[in-house]
Design an enzyme around this catalytic site. Structure first.
Site, PDB file in Angstrom:
ATOM      1  N   SER A   1     -58.874   7.271 -48.889  1.00  8.24           N
ATOM      2  CA  SER A   1     -58.522   6.583 -48.025  1.00  8.24           C
ATOM      3  C   SER A   1     -58.597   4.953 -47.915  1.00  8.24           C
ATOM      4  O   SER A   1     -58.575   4.399 -46.702  1.00  8.24           O
ATOM      5  CB  SER A   1     -60.002   6.710 -47.179  1.00  8.24           C
ATOM      6  OG  SER A   1     -60.316   7.796 -46.368  1.00  8.24           O
TER       7      SER A   1
ATOM      8  N   LYS B   1     -55.627   4.343 -45.483  1.00 12.56           N
ATOM      9  CA  LYS B   1     -55.042   4.342 -44.728  1.00 12.56           C
ATOM     10  C   LYS B   1     -55.344   2.445 -43.906  1.00 12.56           C
ATOM     11  O   LYS B   1     -54.850   2.421 -42.526  1.00 12.56           O
ATOM     12  CB  LYS B   1     -56.874   4.820 -43.825  1.00 12.56           C
ATOM     13  CG  LYS B   1     -56.854   6.115 -43.732  1.00 12.56           C
ATOM     14  CD  LYS B   1     -58.596   6.619 -43.868  1.00 12.56           C
ATOM     15  CE  LYS B   1     -58.847   7.975 -44.425  1.00 12.56           C
ATOM     16  NZ  LYS B   1     -60.037   8.056 -43.809  1.00 12.56           N
TER      17      LYS B   1
ATOM     18  N   TYR C   1     -50.976  13.018 -43.990  1.00  8.98           N
ATOM     19  CA  TYR C   1     -52.350  12.151 -44.150  1.00  8.98           C
ATOM     20  C   TYR C   1     -52.566  12.730 -45.584  1.00  8.98           C
ATOM     21  O   TYR C   1     -53.104  11.663 -46.836  1.00  8.98           O
ATOM     22  CB  TYR C   1     -53.309  12.644 -43.840  1.00  8.98           C
ATOM     23  CG  TYR C   1     -54.807  12.746 -43.868  1.00  8.98           C
ATOM     24  CD1 TYR C   1     -55.113  11.281 -42.996  1.00  8.98           C
ATOM     25  CD2 TYR C   1     -55.255  13.974 -44.352  1.00  8.98           C
ATOM     26  CE1 TYR C   1     -56.276  11.399 -43.264  1.00  8.98           C
ATOM     27  CE2 TYR C   1     -56.589  13.568 -44.726  1.00  8.98           C
ATOM     28  CZ  TYR C   1     -56.902  11.507 -44.460  1.00  8.98           C
ATOM     29  OH  TYR C   1     -58.549  11.947 -44.798  1.00  8.98           O
TER      30      TYR C   1
ATOM     31  N   TYR D   1     -66.895   3.632 -43.100  1.00  5.85           N
ATOM     32  CA  TYR D   1     -67.921   4.601 -42.505  1.00  5.85           C
ATOM     33  C   TYR D   1     -69.159   4.452 -41.806  1.00  5.85           C
ATOM     34  O   TYR D   1     -69.260   2.737 -41.828  1.00  5.85           O
ATOM     35  CB  TYR D   1     -67.454   6.296 -42.918  1.00  5.85           C
ATOM     36  CG  TYR D   1     -66.391   6.675 -43.613  1.00  5.85           C
ATOM     37  CD1 TYR D   1     -65.309   6.140 -43.200  1.00  5.85           C
ATOM     38  CD2 TYR D   1     -66.514   6.375 -45.064  1.00  5.85           C
ATOM     39  CE1 TYR D   1     -63.855   6.953 -43.443  1.00  5.85           C
ATOM     40  CE2 TYR D   1     -64.991   6.389 -45.508  1.00  5.85           C
ATOM     41  CZ  TYR D   1     -64.005   6.827 -45.100  1.00  5.85           C
ATOM     42  OH  TYR D   1     -62.611   6.766 -45.685  1.00  5.85           O
TER      43      TYR D   1
ATOM     44  N   VAL E   1     -62.893   8.585 -51.449  1.00  7.13           N
ATOM     45  CA  VAL E   1     -63.768   9.166 -52.219  1.00  7.13           C
ATOM     46  C   VAL E   1     -63.210   8.794 -53.564  1.00  7.13           C
ATOM     47  O   VAL E   1     -63.879   9.401 -54.674  1.00  7.13           O
ATOM     48  CB  VAL E   1     -63.481  10.492 -51.548  1.00  7.13           C
ATOM     49  CG1 VAL E   1     -64.433  10.508 -50.332  1.00  7.13           C
ATOM     50  CG2 VAL E   1     -61.999  10.931 -51.240  1.00  7.13           C
TER      51      VAL E   1
HETATM   52  N1  GLN Z   1     -58.095  13.110 -48.495  1.00  6.43           N
HETATM   53  C1  GLN Z   1     -59.801  12.899 -48.053  1.00  6.43           C
HETATM   54  C2  GLN Z   1     -60.337  13.445 -47.496  1.00  6.43           C
HETATM   55  O1  GLN Z   1     -59.303  13.874 -46.630  1.00  6.43           O
HETATM   56  C3  GLN Z   1     -60.095  11.016 -47.748  1.00  6.43           C
HETATM   57  C4  GLN Z   1     -61.177  10.790 -47.245  1.00  6.43           C
HETATM   58  C5  GLN Z   1     -62.073   9.499 -47.745  1.00  6.43           C
HETATM   59  O2  GLN Z   1     -61.524   8.928 -48.957  1.00  6.43           O
HETATM   60  N2  GLN Z   1     -63.257   8.893 -47.354  1.00  6.43           N
HETATM   61  O3  GLN Z   1     -61.453  14.070 -47.399  1.00  6.43           O
END
Ligand code: GLN
Length: 309
Positions: free
Chosen positions: A64, A67, A191, A243, A261
């Site tokens: 993420s 993003k 994505y 988050y 993550v």
């Molecule tokens: N690829 C992960 C997902 O879609 C990205 C989420 C993250 O890094 N928080 O769940």
């Protein structure tokens, strides 16, 4: 600035001694297999110096954190019209939550939760095939980092595609509300691939430097975005980058940051430096446990908080 090297060495040593390392993401095999003992840190200052310690040159899945880069690209394409597609308020929910999306009729709260990043990917697809958009994202990240060796980990991308059922649900849900312009499979293709970018802490901290230096990357000598836009991206990172752990991160670290993550976190100390840390074990919000602790030490010992030294 020898002190900064001493400081990152100290942080590395202190983190290495910790026994509680959090839990590695296990929703796809390539992430579940990563050794939780890894730790890397890289600090790139706005005057172009670099201070690294630990596994700062080992590539990991940035997930993420990507993003931030897709948001920057989408703002470049459509400007403030992006906010018709996605909000800019903290969600107070987990990154893959579906409940809020139903209540708010398919408009994601912010560009950093999964639904929001899926909406951003939809914007980036306009006039392109998924492959072209993915290629543009990779090129953009290479341009930011000044490093053409950055690639997508195809095994991670494949795993995400095979088992990303929740993300499929989010995208189809948005499509049902008429909030996607392209087929869900195309949007998810973009994505999943940008989440699968593999980067080292050193590359990531270089790529984030433009946000610390008012939109200009002093390391590559390239202008990326306007000063005002850099400030706004930083604001979103501060309020939404972790988050429902964003408040706690602001309280402890006091700097804009974006987690993934894979255990990576990119942090911006405006006017000072860009910082990337990596430790694969996560806390209950899906943010790097030891990565956050390392950043807390760094912020405290340098006085680099946006809320006062
Ligand atoms: N690829 C992960 C997902 O879609 C990205 C989420 C993250 O890094 N928080 O769940």
């Amino acid at each position: 600035m020898d002190d900064l090297q001493t400081l990152v060495n100290e942080i590395h040593q202190e983190i290495a001694a910790r026994t509680e390392r959090g839990k590695v993401a296990d929703y796809i095999p390539p992430l579940a297999e990563v050794d939780p003992a890894h730790f890397g840190i890289a600090v790139t200052t706005v005057d172009g110096q670099e201070f690294v310690a630990g596994d700062a040159d080992t590539p990991f899945s940035i997930q993420s954190v990507s993003k931030v880069f897709t948001l920057t690209l989408a703002l470049g394409m459509v400007g403030d019209r992006l906010w018709n597609r996605v909000g800019r308020e903290p969600s107070g929910t987990p990154f893959n939550s579906i409940v809020q999306l139903e209540r708010e009729e398919g408009k994601p709260r912010n560009p950093f939760i999964n639904a929001g990043a899926i909406a951003v990917a939809d914007v980036l697809l306009a006039g392109h095939q998924p492959k072209e958009t993915i290629g543009e994202i990779v090129q953009f990240v290479r341009f930011l980092a000044g490093d053409d060796s950055i690639v997508i980990d195809q095994r991670v991308a494949r795993s995400e595609t095979e088992t990303g059922f929740r993300n499929v649900a989010l995208a189809q849900f948005m499509r049902a509300f008429g909030k996607l312009d392209h087929p869900a499979e195309h949007v998810l293709g973009v994505y999943f691939h940008h989440c699968a970018l593999a980067m080292t802490c050193r590359q990531l901290s270089r790529a984030g430097l433009f946000l610390a230096a008012g939109g200009y990357n002093p390391a590559t000598g390239r202008s990326v975005v306007s000063r005002g836009r850099a400030r706004r991206i930083n604001a979103l990172m501060l309020t939404c980058g972790h988050y429902d752990g964003s408040g706690d991160f602001a309280y402890r670290v006091g700097l804009p940051g974006k987690s993934g993550v894979g255990g990576g976190i990119l942090v911006v100390a405006p006017g000072k430096a860009s910082i990337a840390v990596w430790s694969p074990g996560l806390n209950e919000n899906g943010n790097s446990l030891l990565g956050s602790q390392a950043l807390e030490m760094l912020a405290q010992r340098t006085g680099w908080s946006i809320f006062g030294a």
